[in-house]
Design an enzyme around this catalytic site. Structure first.
Site, PDB file in Angstrom:
ATOM      1  N   LYS A  83      40.622  55.808  60.907  1.00  0.00           N
ATOM      2  CA  LYS A  83      40.717  54.570  60.135  1.00  0.00           C
ATOM      3  C   LYS A  83      39.640  54.567  59.048  1.00  0.00           C
ATOM      4  O   LYS A  83      38.454  54.765  59.326  1.00  0.00           O
ATOM      5  CB  LYS A  83      40.497  53.389  61.089  1.00  0.00           C
ATOM      6  CG  LYS A  83      41.487  52.278  60.905  1.00  0.00           C
ATOM      7  CD  LYS A  83      41.361  51.304  62.042  1.00  0.00           C
ATOM      8  CE  LYS A  83      41.872  49.960  61.640  1.00  0.00           C
ATOM      9  NZ  LYS A  83      41.618  48.965  62.673  1.00  0.00           N
TER      10      LYS A  83
HETATM   11  C1  E4P Z   1      43.409  46.126  62.467  1.00  0.00           C
HETATM   12  O1  E4P Z   1      43.590  47.257  62.803  1.00  0.00           O
HETATM   13  C2  E4P Z   1      42.235  45.314  62.790  1.00  0.00           C
HETATM   14  O2  E4P Z   1      41.550  45.882  63.875  1.00  0.00           O
HETATM   15  C3  E4P Z   1      42.585  43.927  63.218  1.00  0.00           C
HETATM   16  O3  E4P Z   1      43.965  43.692  63.226  1.00  0.00           O
HETATM   17  C4  E4P Z   1      41.742  42.880  62.598  1.00  0.00           C
HETATM   18  O4  E4P Z   1      42.152  41.642  63.104  1.00  0.00           O
HETATM   19  P1  E4P Z   1      41.266  40.315  62.990  1.00  0.00           P
HETATM   20  O5  E4P Z   1      41.444  39.779  61.605  1.00  0.00           O
HETATM   21  O6  E4P Z   1      41.857  39.409  64.023  1.00  0.00           O
HETATM   22  O7  E4P Z   1      39.857  40.716  63.288  1.00  0.00           O
END
Ligand code: E4P
Length: 219
Positions: A83
């Protein structure tokens, strides 16, 4: 549509895995930090629970360091997807990693133009954040629709992963828009099962059946 669990918590991931319908896991530095273990050990343990794409995020912000970290993460397991945040240096890192056959998930995407850059760099996944846009009174569902349309216009292979889902409505909108994947916190995943008419209907079916059996045995 593939469903991922957005969590680094092994109990949650195991509970979700029991249904046999979870296709992967996404983590981020905040989720990993919450568990309080060595990040690499935690990612390795997650790979042992779900046999599917496991996103693990770099924490460097310089291209060279992101690439090196991406290579280290990719060595943990064949299912790792690295990522990378959608910043200038990140896009350069995605291009390099893609050239080495390392799959990337470009995260923190908030516009179709950013998603276009991720696809051009060869990202495997792009993660538009629906909930965080809704939080500032913008439309996260529109973002998913627009990215899907842009990718379809040009036939990009990058898959759209609807992220930052806050509830079942986000999942429905992402599915209708044609997102390839949705990643869900465990509590959102769990709420997808529920409908009051299912519970009422089942209760009635079973009550009718019991009544008939009782009548038959009394006759
Ligand atoms: C995506 O891969 C992120 O880890 C995640 O969906 C972020 O979500 P949040 O906005 O609830 O922290």
């Amino acid at each position: 549509m593939r469903l991922f669990i957005d969590s680094a918590n092994l109990d949650e991931i195991r509970k979700a895995a029991e249904y046999g319908i979870v296709d992967g896991v996404t983590t981020n530095p905040s989720l990993i930090a919450k568990e309080g273990h060595d990040p690499y050990d935690q990612i390795r343990a997650i790979c042992g629970v779900i046999d599917g794409d496991i996103s693990a995020e770099v924490v460097s912000t310089e291209t060279g360091a992101m690439v090196a970290e991406g290579r280290d993460l990719a060595r943990i397991h064949d299912n790792i997807v690295v990522k990378i945040p959608l910043i200038r240096n990140g896009i350069k890192a995605v291009k390099t990693l893609a050239g080495e056959g390392i799959r990337t998930n470009v995260t923190l995407c908030f516009s179709p133009m950013q998603a276009l850059l991720a696809a051009k760099a060869g990202a495997y996944l792009v993660s538009p954040f629906m909930g965080r846009l809704d939080d500032i009174a913008l439309d996260g569902c529109d973002l998913i629709r627009e990215i899907v349309a842009v990718y379809e216009n040009y036939g990009y292979a990058t898959q759209v992963l609807a992220a930052s889902a806050r509830g079942p409505l986000h999942v429905k909108e992402a599915a209708l828009a044609g997102a390839h994947v949705a990643t869900l916190p465990y509590k959102v995943f769990d709420r997808l099962f529920d409908h009051p008419l299912t519970d009422i209907g089942l209760e009635k079916f079973l009550a009718d059946y019991r009544k008939t059996l009782e009548q038959a045995s009394a006759a």
